[in-house]
Structures are given as structure tokens and as C-alpha cells.
Design a protein around this motif. Structure first.
Motif, PDB file in Angstrom:
ATOM      1  N   VAL A  35       0.837  -1.194   0.000  1.00  0.00           N
ATOM      2  CA  VAL A  35       0.000   0.000   0.000  1.00  0.00           C
ATOM      3  C   VAL A  35       0.877   1.250   0.000  1.00  0.00           C
ATOM      4  CG1 VAL A  35      -1.773   1.301   1.247  1.00  0.00           C
ATOM      5  CG2 VAL A  35      -1.849  -1.216   1.224  1.00  0.00           C
ATOM      6  N   ALA A  36       0.645   2.120  -0.958  1.00  0.00           N
ATOM      7  CA  ALA A  36       1.358   3.399  -0.998  1.00  0.00           C
ATOM      8  C   ALA A  36       0.599   4.452  -0.203  1.00  0.00           C
ATOM      9  CB  ALA A  36       1.548   3.861  -2.439  1.00  0.00           C
ATOM     10  N   VAL A  37      -0.705   4.554  -0.452  1.00  0.00           N
ATOM     11  CA  VAL A  37      -1.572   5.488   0.286  1.00  0.00           C
ATOM     12  C   VAL A  37      -2.971   4.904   0.349  1.00  0.00           C
ATOM     13  CG1 VAL A  37      -0.369   7.667  -0.175  1.00  0.00           C
ATOM     14  CG2 VAL A  37      -2.045   6.809  -1.814  1.00  0.00           C
ATOM     15  N   CYS A  38      -3.716   5.351   1.364  1.00  0.00           N
ATOM     16  CA  CYS A  38      -5.122   4.973   1.489  1.00  0.00           C
ATOM     17  C   CYS A  38      -5.880   6.168   2.041  1.00  0.00           C
ATOM     18  CB  CYS A  38      -5.288   3.759   2.411  1.00  0.00           C
ATOM     19  SG  CYS A  38      -7.003   3.195   2.556  1.00  0.00           S
ATOM     20  N   GLY A  39      -6.909   6.614   1.333  1.00  0.00           N
ATOM     21  CA  GLY A  39      -7.681   7.766   1.769  1.00  0.00           C
ATOM     22  C   GLY A  39      -8.594   7.444   2.937  1.00  0.00           C
ATOM     23  N   ILE A  40      -8.829   8.430   3.783  1.00  0.00           N
ATOM     24  CA  ILE A  40      -9.816   8.312   4.854  1.00  0.00           C
ATOM     25  C   ILE A  40     -11.159   8.753   4.286  1.00  0.00           C
ATOM     26  CG2 ILE A  40     -10.548   9.124   7.130  1.00  0.00           C
ATOM     27  CD1 ILE A  40      -7.621   9.545   7.841  1.00  0.00           C
ATOM     28  N   MET A  61      -9.426  -1.310   8.491  1.00  0.00           N
ATOM     29  CA  MET A  61     -10.345  -0.572   7.634  1.00  0.00           C
ATOM     30  C   MET A  61      -9.563   0.086   6.486  1.00  0.00           C
ATOM     31  SD  MET A  61     -13.237   1.021  10.177  1.00  0.00           S
ATOM     32  CE  MET A  61     -12.249   2.419  10.710  1.00  0.00           C
ATOM     33  N   GLY A  62     -10.262   0.918   5.721  1.00  0.00           N
ATOM     34  CA  GLY A  62      -9.630   1.659   4.638  1.00  0.00           C
ATOM     35  C   GLY A  62      -9.871   1.024   3.285  1.00  0.00           C
ATOM     36  N   HIS A  63     -10.425   1.810   2.334  1.00  0.00           N
ATOM     37  CA  HIS A  63     -10.742   1.209   1.031  1.00  0.00           C
ATOM     38  C   HIS A  63     -10.434   2.106  -0.167  1.00  0.00           C
ATOM     39  CE1 HIS A  63     -14.662   3.106   2.355  1.00  0.00           C
ATOM     40  NE2 HIS A  63     -14.470   3.681   1.172  1.00  0.00           N
ATOM     41  N   GLU A  64      -9.907   3.296   0.032  1.00  0.00           N
ATOM     42  CA  GLU A  64      -9.499   4.147  -1.095  1.00  0.00           C
ATOM     43  C   GLU A  64      -8.000   3.957  -1.288  1.00  0.00           C
ATOM     44  OE1 GLU A  64     -12.857   7.573  -0.052  1.00  0.00           O
ATOM     45  OE2 GLU A  64     -10.734   8.105  -0.052  1.00  0.00           O
ATOM     46  N   HIS A 116     -15.533  -6.437   5.240  1.00  0.00           N
ATOM     47  CA  HIS A 116     -15.567  -7.902   5.208  1.00  0.00           C
ATOM     48  C   HIS A 116     -14.188  -8.496   4.917  1.00  0.00           C
ATOM     49  CE1 HIS A 116     -19.597  -6.387   4.104  1.00  0.00           C
ATOM     50  NE2 HIS A 116     -20.035  -7.404   4.806  1.00  0.00           N
ATOM     51  N   PHE A 117     -13.366  -7.738   4.206  1.00  0.00           N
ATOM     52  CA  PHE A 117     -11.987  -8.133   3.925  1.00  0.00           C
ATOM     53  C   PHE A 117     -11.064  -7.078   4.524  1.00  0.00           C
ATOM     54  CE2 PHE A 117     -14.684  -9.451   0.393  1.00  0.00           C
ATOM     55  CZ  PHE A 117     -14.355 -10.788   0.214  1.00  0.00           C
ATOM     56  N   SER A 118      -9.837  -7.462   4.840  1.00  0.00           N
ATOM     57  CA  SER A 118      -8.876  -6.489   5.359  1.00  0.00           C
ATOM     58  C   SER A 118      -8.674  -5.359   4.366  1.00  0.00           C
ATOM     59  CB  SER A 118      -7.533  -7.174   5.645  1.00  0.00           C
ATOM     60  OG  SER A 118      -7.651  -8.047   6.741  1.00  0.00           O
ATOM     61  N   GLY A 119      -8.540  -4.136   4.905  1.00  0.00           N
ATOM     62  CA  GLY A 119      -8.441  -2.957   4.066  1.00  0.00           C
ATOM     63  C   GLY A 119      -7.046  -2.388   3.964  1.00  0.00           C
ATOM     64  N   GLU A 153     -11.614   6.400  -6.213  1.00  0.00           N
ATOM     65  CA  GLU A 153     -12.778   5.698  -5.658  1.00  0.00           C
ATOM     66  C   GLU A 153     -13.931   6.651  -5.358  1.00  0.00           C
ATOM     67  OE1 GLU A 153     -15.692   3.816  -3.351  1.00  0.00           O
ATOM     68  OE2 GLU A 153     -14.431   5.412  -2.535  1.00  0.00           O
ATOM     69  N   PRO A 154     -13.741   7.741  -4.617  1.00  0.00           N
ATOM     70  CA  PRO A 154     -14.875   8.656  -4.428  1.00  0.00           C
ATOM     71  C   PRO A 154     -15.378   9.284  -5.727  1.00  0.00           C
ATOM     72  CG  PRO A 154     -12.856   9.552  -3.438  1.00  0.00           C
ATOM     73  CD  PRO A 154     -12.589   8.131  -3.790  1.00  0.00           C
ATOM     74  N   VAL A 155     -14.480   9.522  -6.676  1.00  0.00           N
ATOM     75  CA  VAL A 155     -14.919  10.045  -7.980  1.00  0.00           C
ATOM     76  C   VAL A 155     -15.865   9.050  -8.650  1.00  0.00           C
ATOM     77  CG1 VAL A 155     -14.162  10.734 -10.296  1.00  0.00           C
ATOM     78  CG2 VAL A 155     -12.831  11.427  -8.291  1.00  0.00           C
ATOM     79  N   SER A 156     -15.583   7.760  -8.510  1.00  0.00           N
ATOM     80  CA  SER A 156     -16.408   6.722  -9.143  1.00  0.00           C
ATOM     81  C   SER A 156     -17.863   6.835  -8.716  1.00  0.00           C
ATOM     82  CB  SER A 156     -15.888   5.327  -8.765  1.00  0.00           C
ATOM     83  OG  SER A 156     -14.550   5.146  -9.124  1.00  0.00           O
ATOM     84  N   GLY A 157     -18.084   6.957  -7.409  1.00  0.00           N
ATOM     85  CA  GLY A 157     -19.444   6.992  -6.898  1.00  0.00           C
ATOM     86  C   GLY A 157     -20.204   8.230  -7.325  1.00  0.00           C
ATOM     87  N   VAL A 158     -19.541   9.386  -7.281  1.00  0.00           N
ATOM     88  CA  VAL A 158     -20.185  10.639  -7.656  1.00  0.00           C
ATOM     89  C   VAL A 158     -20.551  10.628  -9.138  1.00  0.00           C
ATOM     90  CG1 VAL A 158     -19.808  13.117  -7.945  1.00  0.00           C
ATOM     91  CG2 VAL A 158     -19.162  11.988  -5.805  1.00  0.00           C
ATOM     92  N   ALA A 159     -19.627  10.188  -9.977  1.00  0.00           N
ATOM     93  CA  ALA A 159     -19.891  10.147 -11.418  1.00  0.00           C
ATOM     94  C   ALA A 159     -21.043   9.203 -11.736  1.00  0.00           C
ATOM     95  CB  ALA A 159     -18.624   9.721 -12.163  1.00  0.00           C
ATOM     96  N   ALA A 160     -21.083   8.058 -11.060  1.00  0.00           N
ATOM     97  CA  ALA A 160     -22.167   7.097 -11.296  1.00  0.00           C
ATOM     98  C   ALA A 160     -23.509   7.665 -10.854  1.00  0.00           C
ATOM     99  CB  ALA A 160     -21.878   5.795 -10.564  1.00  0.00           C
TER     100      ALA A 160
END
Length: 349
Positions: A35-40, A61-64, A116-119, A153-160
Motif C-alpha cells: 500500500v502506498a496510500v489509502c484515503g480516509i 479498515m480503509g478502502h481508497e 468484510h476483507f482487510s483494508g 474511488e470517491p470520484v467513481s461513486g459521484v460520477a455514477a
């Protein structure tokens, strides 16, 4: 790969501990990613404060996430060691009614990295076969930084969300919320050709100002804010997007939308208090549509990376700070206090 790694482990409500754990093995049919970075994310903050689903604890946790592939299981051909990748959290089953119709975000067995999976709040993350096959793992464009890729990742949701609601030329759009999601909704609506975009801001006015939004209204007094919006846009907005996990914003949206307009609920409430109250007579007599919007299609992350690469999103303006794993709670507090839009976690700092 053998050795130890650091990880921020969620132990319970408002309780995070830094632990030294064994680096996970590369799963059969999967990947091991450094992991290089993960957004909060706002969801991470909500889970930190209210708890994970079903009371789960001892979870990373963490998924971005953005990082580098360091190991590849035999039989995996799409990725190789050294590839730079971006990850998003959703994992679908591929077999339920919704998955068979391409609506993977509505999967009946929907699961997520970091829940559900490690982040990604760790130095390494194992990507199991099911995540590789049914989740979101995409190559990062050569000229894109890890920081910008993690924001896809946050861009994905907004665009959709805006595609689903067909926001386009001539639309007047009001966004309630001045966090990164609210700012993204403003940028994406403008990019899609919305005639007028208006943001109702509260705690992050100064951060929102740097985007140069044409109409930015203080929402500390909702009644006064509503009067200003109506003076600006007349009969109301075509679309009002609630970009905050706040029931009051959902109620306020009904006061701002025009007849036959749409109210979009974008942002879940805490699981302990998910209920809201809306004026059903106003919805009925004004023929208002109230819609939910969650996640994105199977091409969402790939599309978002392309959108960022093309410069349609002011990615750098969102990235306010970077913290270490040991400082993760401080990063959460920075966002909560309105001192930052997006905070990234660097697990190697």
C-alpha cells in the motif's frame, strides 16, 4: 513474502490500535499489494464512530487504496509484480438477481474491503481471488501519482450517481454539503453541463472557496439559506443532492427542489440511527422523486481514473494532508473538524 508489517486495527467504537502483524501471504488466485496510500473516507469515519456492521472488531479498515503489486499468484495473467494499481472496496457475488443484470453495486451479497476483507490502513493488503474477479482492481495510468489514484474511488461513486440521475445541460443543481463528496458533485455537475450549480456549505467554506464555485451559500441558518437559494434559482432546483450523512439535510432538500424535481440521498446515515422524516404531502402533491444513489458499475473505477487523467477533476485541491498510521485518529479528527477535505494515510511514514 515473509516479515512483519504495521497496521491500524479497529478494535471497537472510537478505538484504533497500531499493531505489528505478519505480512499476509499472497492468496491463491490473487495478489499481494504494497500500500502506498489509502484515503480516509466518510464511511471510515462513520464506522470509527458507530462501529462496523454486525459489531465486527479487530479489522483493518480503509478502502481508497493505491499501491504496487509485489506478488502474483500462479495463473493470474492480468497483473504482474511491479504493476501500480488502484483499488475500490465493492465485491459482488456475480450470481444474484442484481449481479446477473449488471447491477453489481446492488448485489444481495455485497461485501467490501475494509469491512468484510482487510483494508488499506496497513503496509500490505492481500487481494483474494474473489476480490480480483468480482471487485475493483485497476492499473494506474503511467503519469498519475498514487495520491491521485487513491482519489479515484470517491470520484467513481459521484460520477455514477450523476449518470444515473442524467444531470445534463439546462439543469439547476443544488448540493447540500461542503466535504469532498459535495465538492465532487459540484465539479462533476458542471463538467456534465449543468446550467447552474449551488453549494450549501457549513463547516468547510474556506476549503470549498478554492474551487471557485460560482454560488456558495452558508448553511448555518437553513431557513436563511433556503431563502437565498430560492432568490437565486426561482421555483427550485431540478436536482438537490444530499452529500452529507445527515437526516436534516434530506428534509431541507424538499424545501429546495422544484415540482417534479429530484432529491438524491447520497450518504448513508449511521446504522444506529438510519431513519429520516420527509413531508410526504410535499412529495405527493409536488410529484417529487426521492432517490438513493450508492456505489458504481463494474467500469466505475476505470472510468474515474480516466476522468482524473483527463484533468476533469481538480484532484490536487482535495488532498489536504497526509498522515502516518500512528496519526490516523488525528486525520479523522481533522476531517471531522472541517480542517481538511481529504486526508491520505501513508503507512510507510
Amino acid at each position: 513474502m515473509k516479515g512483519m508489517m504495521k497496521a491500524a486495527v479497529f478494535k471497537g467504537i472510537e478505538h484504533m490500535e497500531i499493531e505489528s502483524l505478519e505480512i499476509p501471504s499472497c492468496p491463491d488466485g490473487g495478489l499481494l499489494v504494497k500500500v502506498a496510500v489509502c484515503g480516509i473516507c466518510g464511511g471510515d469515519i462513520r464506522n470509527y464512530r458507530s462501529g462496523l456492521r454486525n459489531g465486527k472488531t479487530d479489522q483493518i479498515m480503509g478502502h481508497e487504496i493505491a499501491g504496487e503489486v509485489v506478488e502474483v499468484s500462479e495463473g493470474v495473467s492480468r497483473f504482474a509484480a511491479g504493476d501500480r494499481v488502484a483499488l475500490a472496496p465493492d465485491v459482488s457475488c456475480g450470481e444474484c438477481y442484481y449481479c446477473r443484470r449488471g447491477l453489481v453495486n446492488l448485489c444481495d451479497d455485497h461485501r467490501m474491503l475494509g469491512t468484510h476483507f482487510s483494508g488499506g490502513f496497513a503496509q500490505y493488503i492481500a487481494i483474494p481471488k474473489i476480490v480480483l474477479e468480482r471487485g475493483f482492481v485497476e492499473h494506474i495510468p503511467d503519469d498519475m501519482s498514487y495520491d491521485h489514484a487513491a482519489f479515484a474511488e470517491p470520484v467513481s461513486g459521484v460520477a455514477a450517481c450523476q449518470e444515473y440521475n442524467r444531470i445534463s445541460y439546462g439543469d439547476t443543481v443544488v448540493v447540500i454539503g461542503d466535504g469532498p463528496i459535495g465538492c465532487l458533485h459540484m465539479e462533476v455537475a458542471k463538467a456534465r453541463g449543468a446550467f447552474r450549480t449551488v453549494m450549501l456549505a457549513r463547516g468547510r467554506m474556506e476549503q470549498a472557496r478554492k474551487f471557485g464555485f460560482e454560488h456558495l451559500i452558508c448553511n448555518k441558518d437553513p431557513k436563511e439559506a433556503a431563502e437565498k437559494v430560492k432568490a437565486l434559482i426561482g421555483p427550485g432546483a431540478d436536482v438537490v443532492i444530499c452529500a452529507v450523512p445527515n437526516a436534516a439535510a434530506q428534509q431541507q432538500a424538499l424545501e429546495l427542489v422544484k415540482k417534479r424535481g429530484r432529491v438524491v440521498i447520497y450518504g448513508g446515515l449511521p446504522g444506529s440511527s438510519p431513519m429520516t422524516t420527509l413531508d410526504s404531502n410535499k412529495i405527493h402533491y409536488n410529484e417529487i422523486m426521492v432517490l438513493g444513489a450508492f456505489s458504481y458499475s463494474s467500469t466505475g473505477l476505470e472510468d474515474a481514473l480516466r476522468t482524473i487523467e483527463e484533468g476533469k477533476i481538480s484532484t490536487g485541491k482535495y488532498l489536504s494532508a497526509k498522515v502516518s498510521l500512528e496519526e490516523i485518529v488525528g486525520g479523522i479528527q481533522m476531517v471531522t473538524r472541517g480542517e481538511a477535505l481529504k486526508v491520505l494515510v501513508d503507512p510507510w511514514a
